[in-house]
Design a protein around this motif. Structure first.
Motif, PDB file in Angstrom:
ATOM      1  N   CYS A 135      -3.206   4.740   2.657  1.00 22.75           N
ATOM      2  CA  CYS A 135      -3.716   5.981   3.267  1.00 22.75           C
ATOM      3  C   CYS A 135      -2.628   6.704   4.052  1.00 22.75           C
ATOM      4  O   CYS A 135      -2.564   7.944   4.025  1.00 22.75           O
ATOM      5  N   LEU A 136      -1.779   5.942   4.746  1.00 21.27           N
ATOM      6  CA  LEU A 136      -0.706   6.577   5.509  1.00 21.27           C
ATOM      7  C   LEU A 136       0.250   7.319   4.588  1.00 21.27           C
ATOM      8  O   LEU A 136       0.609   8.469   4.845  1.00 21.27           O
ATOM      9  N   MET A 137       0.655   6.684   3.488  1.00 23.52           N
ATOM     10  CA  MET A 137       1.585   7.331   2.565  1.00 23.52           C
ATOM     11  C   MET A 137       0.922   8.505   1.868  1.00 23.52           C
ATOM     12  O   MET A 137       1.542   9.554   1.656  1.00 23.52           O
ATOM     13  N   MET A 138      -0.354   8.373   1.506  1.00 29.16           N
ATOM     14  CA  MET A 138      -1.085   9.465   0.881  1.00 29.16           C
ATOM     15  C   MET A 138      -1.136  10.675   1.819  1.00 29.16           C
ATOM     16  O   MET A 138      -0.890  11.820   1.397  1.00 29.16           O
ATOM     17  N   ALA A 182      -4.676  -1.075   2.458  1.00 28.41           N
ATOM     18  CA  ALA A 182      -5.424   0.180   2.556  1.00 28.41           C
ATOM     19  C   ALA A 182      -4.815   1.103   3.609  1.00 28.41           C
ATOM     20  O   ALA A 182      -4.727   2.324   3.403  1.00 28.41           O
ATOM     21  N   LEU A 183      -4.382   0.506   4.728  1.00 30.29           N
ATOM     22  CA  LEU A 183      -3.755   1.307   5.777  1.00 30.29           C
ATOM     23  C   LEU A 183      -2.458   1.937   5.286  1.00 30.29           C
ATOM     24  O   LEU A 183      -2.219   3.131   5.479  1.00 30.29           O
ATOM     25  N   GLY A 234       0.808  -1.213   0.000  1.00 27.15           N
ATOM     26  CA  GLY A 234       0.000   0.000   0.000  1.00 27.15           C
ATOM     27  C   GLY A 234       0.840   1.261   0.000  1.00 27.15           C
ATOM     28  O   GLY A 234       0.552   2.230  -0.720  1.00 27.15           O
ATOM     29  N   VAL A 235       1.906   1.259   0.799  1.00 25.54           N
ATOM     30  CA  VAL A 235       2.812   2.411   0.841  1.00 25.54           C
ATOM     31  C   VAL A 235       3.452   2.633  -0.524  1.00 25.54           C
ATOM     32  O   VAL A 235       3.538   3.768  -1.020  1.00 25.54           O
TER      33      VAL A 235
END
Length: 259
Positions: A249-252, A245-246, A43-44
Motif C-alpha cells: 500500500c505504501l508503494m502504491m 500489505a503495508l 510488498g514494496v
C-alpha cells in the motif's frame, strides 16, 4: 541529469542507512522483526513491479491495441528466466537455508548470504535504471516524479535489507565497521546496474516495454523465490503478511501520488 544521478543514488543510500543499524542497535534483530521487514520489502517490490514497471510497459505498447500485454508478458518471462539463470550460476545462501545454492564454493556463509542479497539487488538497480532511461528519452508514461517514486520505494525496502545483512554479521562476532561495510556493499550493485541499464536502454528505446517488464519479472522472481519463504519461515505468524500489505500500500500510494 542531476536528478537522475540523485535518483540512482537514493536506493544505495537506503541500503547504507539500514546497514548503519550496527552502530545504533546493541542486539541482533529478532525473528519477528526480520519477518516484518522481509514482508514489508516484498510488498514494496510487488507494488513497484506493477505500478512502476508493468503498467507503464503496457501503456507504452498501447498502439498494439488489445495485444498491448504481449511485450510486457514477454519481457516479464525474460526477467524471470534471467534471475533463474543467476540463481544457478552464482553460489549463494538464503537465510534459514540448510545448504548453499548454485555452484560449489569455499566462501563462508556470511559471504554467501551477501551474494544472495546482491543477486536480489540486481533487478532493483535495473528497474531504477530503465525508468530513468525512459524519462531521459521522453517516454511519455515515465516522468521524473514516477522515477523518483520508484527510487524512494526501493530505498525504503533496502533499509531493512541492509540491516538484515549487517546485524547478523555483527551478532556473529564481526566488527561493526566490517558488518556495516558488508551490508552497504550488497547494495553497490544497484547504482552500477542502473547506470549500465541507462546506457543500454539508450540504444534500445524501441524495446522499452520489454525492458520495463524484464525488470518487473526479475523483481517478482526475487519476491516469490526468496522473500515470501523467509517471511513465512518457522512458527506460523501473520506478521509477514501484514507487513507485505503495508509495504504494498505504501508503494502504491507513493507511485500514484508522485507519478
Amino acid at each position: 541529469m542531476r536528478e537522475t544521478i540523485i535518483g540512482i543514488a537514493i536506493p544505495f543510500i537506503g541500503t547504507a542507512a539500514g546497514s548503519a543499524c550496527v552502530f545504533l542497535l546493541r542486539n541482533r534483530l529478532s525473528d519477528r522483526l526480520q519477518r516484518f521487514l522481509t514482508g514489508f520489502a516484498a510488498g514494496v517490490m510487488v507494488a513497484a513491479a506493477i505500478w512502476s514497471l508493468l503498467i507503464p510497459a503496457m501503456d507504452d505498447a498501447k498502439n498494439l491495441g488489445r495485444l498491448a500485454f504481449l511485450p510486457a508478458a514477454a519481457g516479464f518471462w525474460l526477467g524471470i528466466l534471467f534471475l533463474l539463470m543467476l540463481d544457478h550460476l552464482t553460489p549463494h545462501l538464503h537465510r534459514y537455508a540448510e545448504k548453499p545454492e548454485g555452484p560449489r564454493s569455499r566462501l563462508k556463509n556470511n559471504a554467501l548470504m551477501m551474494l544472495a542479497v546482491t543477486i536480489h539487488n540486481i533487478p532493483e538497480g535495473m528497474a531504477v535504471g530503465v525508468v530513468y532511461a525512459g524519462y531521459l528519452h521522453g517516454v511519455s508514461e515515465l516522468t521524473a516524479s514516477a522515477a523518483l517514486a520508484l527510487s524512494i520505494g526501493i530505498a525504503i525496502q533496502n533499509f531493512p535489507e541492509g540491516a538484515i545483512i549487517s546485524m547478523p554479521m555483527y551478532a556473529e562476532g564481526n566488527g561493526k565497521a566490517r558488518s556495516f561495510g558488508s551490508g552497504m556493499l550488497s547494495g553497490a550493485v544497484e547504482p552500477a546496474g542502473a547506470l549500465v541499464t541507462i546506457w543500454l536502454s539508450g540504444l534500445l528505446i524501441p524495446l522499452m516495454p520489454y525492458l520495463l517488464s524484464f525488470a518487473a519479472g526479475a523483481m517478482i522472481y526475487v519476491v516469490v523465490e526468496e522473500l515470501i519463504p523467509e517471511m513465512s519461515h518457522g512458527k506460523h505468524s501473520n506478521i509477514g503478511v501484514l507487513a507485505f500489505a503495508l509495504g504494498f500500500c505504501l508503494m502504491m500510494a507513493l507511485d500514484t501520488a508522485l507519478g
